[in-house]
Design a protein around this motif. Structure first.
Motif, PDB file in Angstrom:
ATOM      1  N   MET A 278      24.242  55.186  36.974  1.00  0.00           N
ATOM      2  CA  MET A 278      25.666  54.892  36.954  1.00  0.00           C
ATOM      3  C   MET A 278      25.946  53.825  37.995  1.00  0.00           C
ATOM      4  N   THR A 279      26.591  52.754  37.589  1.00  0.00           N
ATOM      5  CA  THR A 279      26.927  51.674  38.505  1.00  0.00           C
ATOM      6  C   THR A 279      27.810  52.187  39.633  1.00  0.00           C
ATOM      7  N   GLY A 280      27.401  51.908  40.860  1.00  0.00           N
ATOM      8  CA  GLY A 280      28.189  52.313  42.022  1.00  0.00           C
ATOM      9  C   GLY A 280      27.913  53.706  42.528  1.00  0.00           C
ATOM     10  N   VAL A 281      27.045  54.450  41.851  1.00  0.00           N
ATOM     11  CA  VAL A 281      26.709  55.821  42.265  1.00  0.00           C
ATOM     12  C   VAL A 281      25.206  55.884  42.522  1.00  0.00           C
ATOM     13  N   HIS A 282      24.833  56.253  43.730  1.00  0.00           N
ATOM     14  CA  HIS A 282      23.430  56.288  44.130  1.00  0.00           C
ATOM     15  C   HIS A 282      23.050  57.729  44.446  1.00  0.00           C
ATOM     16  N   VAL A 283      22.033  58.222  43.778  1.00  0.00           N
ATOM     17  CA  VAL A 283      21.584  59.600  43.954  1.00  0.00           C
ATOM     18  C   VAL A 283      20.074  59.596  44.152  1.00  0.00           C
ATOM     19  N   GLY A 284      19.584  60.392  45.086  1.00  0.00           N
ATOM     20  CA  GLY A 284      18.147  60.467  45.298  1.00  0.00           C
ATOM     21  C   GLY A 284      17.774  61.644  46.171  1.00  0.00           C
ATOM     22  N   ARG A 285      16.479  61.826  46.340  1.00  0.00           N
ATOM     23  CA  ARG A 285      15.935  62.856  47.209  1.00  0.00           C
ATOM     24  C   ARG A 285      14.926  62.219  48.148  1.00  0.00           C
ATOM     25  N   GLY A 286      14.749  62.836  49.303  1.00  0.00           N
ATOM     26  CA  GLY A 286      13.757  62.347  50.247  1.00  0.00           C
ATOM     27  C   GLY A 286      13.535  63.345  51.355  1.00  0.00           C
ATOM     28  N   ASP A 287      12.568  63.051  52.220  1.00  0.00           N
ATOM     29  CA  ASP A 287      12.333  63.912  53.373  1.00  0.00           C
ATOM     30  C   ASP A 287      12.758  63.244  54.670  1.00  0.00           C
ATOM     31  N   GLU A 288      13.226  61.979  54.590  1.00  0.00           N
ATOM     32  CA  GLU A 288      13.740  61.282  55.769  1.00  0.00           C
ATOM     33  C   GLU A 288      14.750  60.234  55.331  1.00  0.00           C
ATOM     34  N   ILE A 289      15.898  60.211  55.989  1.00  0.00           N
ATOM     35  CA  ILE A 289      16.976  59.278  55.664  1.00  0.00           C
ATOM     36  C   ILE A 289      17.487  58.671  56.965  1.00  0.00           C
ATOM     37  N   ARG A 290      17.734  57.361  56.940  1.00  0.00           N
ATOM     38  CA  ARG A 290      18.225  56.650  58.117  1.00  0.00           C
ATOM     39  C   ARG A 290      19.587  56.032  57.790  1.00  0.00           C
ATOM     40  N   ILE A 291      20.556  56.213  58.698  1.00  0.00           N
ATOM     41  CA  ILE A 291      21.911  55.692  58.511  1.00  0.00           C
ATOM     42  C   ILE A 291      22.220  54.753  59.671  1.00  0.00           C
ATOM     43  N   GLU A 292      22.653  53.538  59.338  1.00  0.00           N
ATOM     44  CA  GLU A 292      22.934  52.521  60.353  1.00  0.00           C
ATOM     45  C   GLU A 292      24.212  51.785  59.987  1.00  0.00           C
ATOM     46  N   GLY A 293      24.886  51.245  61.005  1.00  0.00           N
ATOM     47  CA  GLY A 293      26.082  50.451  60.768  1.00  0.00           C
ATOM     48  C   GLY A 293      26.693  50.021  62.082  1.00  0.00           C
ATOM     49  N   GLU A 294      27.625  49.082  61.996  1.00  0.00           N
ATOM     50  CA  GLU A 294      28.309  48.626  63.209  1.00  0.00           C
ATOM     51  C   GLU A 294      29.172  49.745  63.795  1.00  0.00           C
ATOM     52  N   ARG A 295      29.771  50.538  62.914  1.00  0.00           N
ATOM     53  CA  ARG A 295      30.619  51.656  63.352  1.00  0.00           C
ATOM     54  C   ARG A 295      30.504  52.748  62.313  1.00  0.00           C
ATOM     55  N   SER A 296      29.430  53.521  62.392  1.00  0.00           N
ATOM     56  CA  SER A 296      29.211  54.550  61.389  1.00  0.00           C
ATOM     57  C   SER A 296      29.170  55.920  62.058  1.00  0.00           C
ATOM     58  N   SER A 297      29.900  56.839  61.477  1.00  0.00           N
ATOM     59  CA  SER A 297      29.926  58.210  61.977  1.00  0.00           C
ATOM     60  C   SER A 297      29.628  59.162  60.829  1.00  0.00           C
ATOM     61  N   VAL A 298      29.074  60.297  61.169  1.00  0.00           N
ATOM     62  CA  VAL A 298      28.818  61.339  60.182  1.00  0.00           C
ATOM     63  C   VAL A 298      29.293  62.661  60.756  1.00  0.00           C
ATOM     64  N   ILE A 299      29.528  63.605  59.875  1.00  0.00           N
ATOM     65  CA  ILE A 299      29.887  64.963  60.282  1.00  0.00           C
ATOM     66  C   ILE A 299      28.844  65.906  59.706  1.00  0.00           C
TER      67      ILE A 299
END
Length: 328
Positions: A278-299
């Motif tokens: 589906m265009t614009g929808v990204h789904v996947g599985r993994g054992d390691e994920i990295r999140i980066e950005g100029e101003r990125s927060s997660v909860i």
């Protein structure tokens, strides 16, 4: 004989009205060992005390932060000198995602009664395993050396802004949870479909890079970013089985586009997320994920973590822990 150990946090929002009922129930059932903590920092000591009574089930009674802290201490602390007892979570929080995944819904006392009944017989058919998300920070590719924080549901990108909006601007109104969540969703749709920007509406998401290690990178502005080890994600949806990559970390990222968000919602309702492109929808599985950005927060289960220039949020899966599923 102690069959159930109940760990309660009296300071959690739900316990302000619930705790007197919990205390009365425990007083009438000596098979329950009830331990109350006043501070999150006391959870490790509480678990060490609980381990001495050798309960068959450990029940957590508190909000998302209490559950997260308990799972973190339980995983790292080795309080039980081996495998811990299966964990059950009472439905006592604003979101209750972990409790919902384990089949605990409705009145927390009814759920506690169900736990006590199950603890009186064989448990094997009711035990499920779940991996946890281990969150750490890296700065310029070097870990900070701190103990990972563990949880089961992480929201990022625009979803973080929406969750903070709900927490800081909607919950203080004192409305029922379902109405608070509906108003939050309505505000999100107004900002996305009408492009309205105002102080009383959620912020626009910042750009973020998300890497599924060994599987590539996606980047952009995302309305929704979810990483979870729960079997259910949002709105009762499930990622379709048989995704092409292994790993317990389930990822869903929906671009800041109203049509993509509608696609994801419809696919989620029918359990089709990940089954087709589906265009614009990204789904996947993994054992390691990295999140980066100029101003990125997660909860992660109610607690906020931030990353910035040169600072990454790294998620890894843990070994599985046993949980008690209350649904038949």
């Amino acid at each position: 004989m102690v069959r159930v150990a109940l760990l309660s946090n009296p300071r959690s929002t739900g316990n302000r009205s619930l705790l007197p009922r919990v205390r009365s129930f425990c007083a009438a059932h000596p098979e329950i060992f009830h331990y109350e903590v006043e501070k999150i920092e006391q959870i490790d000591a509480a678990l060490r005390t609980i381990a001495r009574v050798r309960p068959r089930v450990l029940v957590i009674n508190g909000g998302d932060g209490t559950v997260q802290s308990t799972l973190t201490e339980l995983y790292h602390g080795n309080q039980f000198d081996g495998a811990p007892p299966p964990v059950a979570v009472l439905p006592n929080g604003k979101t209750n995602l972990i409790a919902l995944d384990l089949g605990a819904t409705g009145d927390p006392i009814v759920a506690l009664e169900r736990v006590l009944k199950l603890a009186q017989g064989p448990l094997d058919d009711h035990i499920v395993t779940r991996e946890l998300i281990a969150l750490t920070h890296e700065e310029n590719g070097v870990g900070d050396g701190l103990k990972p924080v563990l949880g089961m549901f992480l929201g990022g990108a625009g979803l973080t802004d929406v969750m903070l909006y709900c927490r800081n601007k909607i919950y203080p109104l004192g409305l029922p949870n379902w109405l608070s969540h509906f108003l939050t969703l309505l505000a999100l749709l107004v900002t996305m479909f009408l492009g309205v920007r105002a102080r009383f509406l959620p912020d626009r998401p910042s750009p973020v890079n998300v890497s599924l290690i060994r599987q590539g990178e996606i980047q952009g502005r995302f309305a929704v970013l979810i990483v979870t080890t729960l079997r259910k994600m949002l709105i009762g949806s499930k990622i379709a089985p048989g995704l092409p990559h292994s790993g317990a970390l389930q990822l869903m990222a929906v671009e800041q586009n109203p049509i993509a968000l509608l696609r994801a919602i419809v696919a989620g309702l029918f359990g089709k997320l990940g089954s087709t492109f589906m265009t614009g929808v990204h789904v996947g599985r993994g054992d390691e994920i990295r999140i980066e950005g100029e101003r990125s927060s997660v909860i992660l289960d109610g607690e906020i973590f931030s990353a910035g220039r040169g600072r990454s949020i790294v998620l890894r899966q843990t070994d599985p822990l046993p949980f008690l599923r209350l649904a038949a």
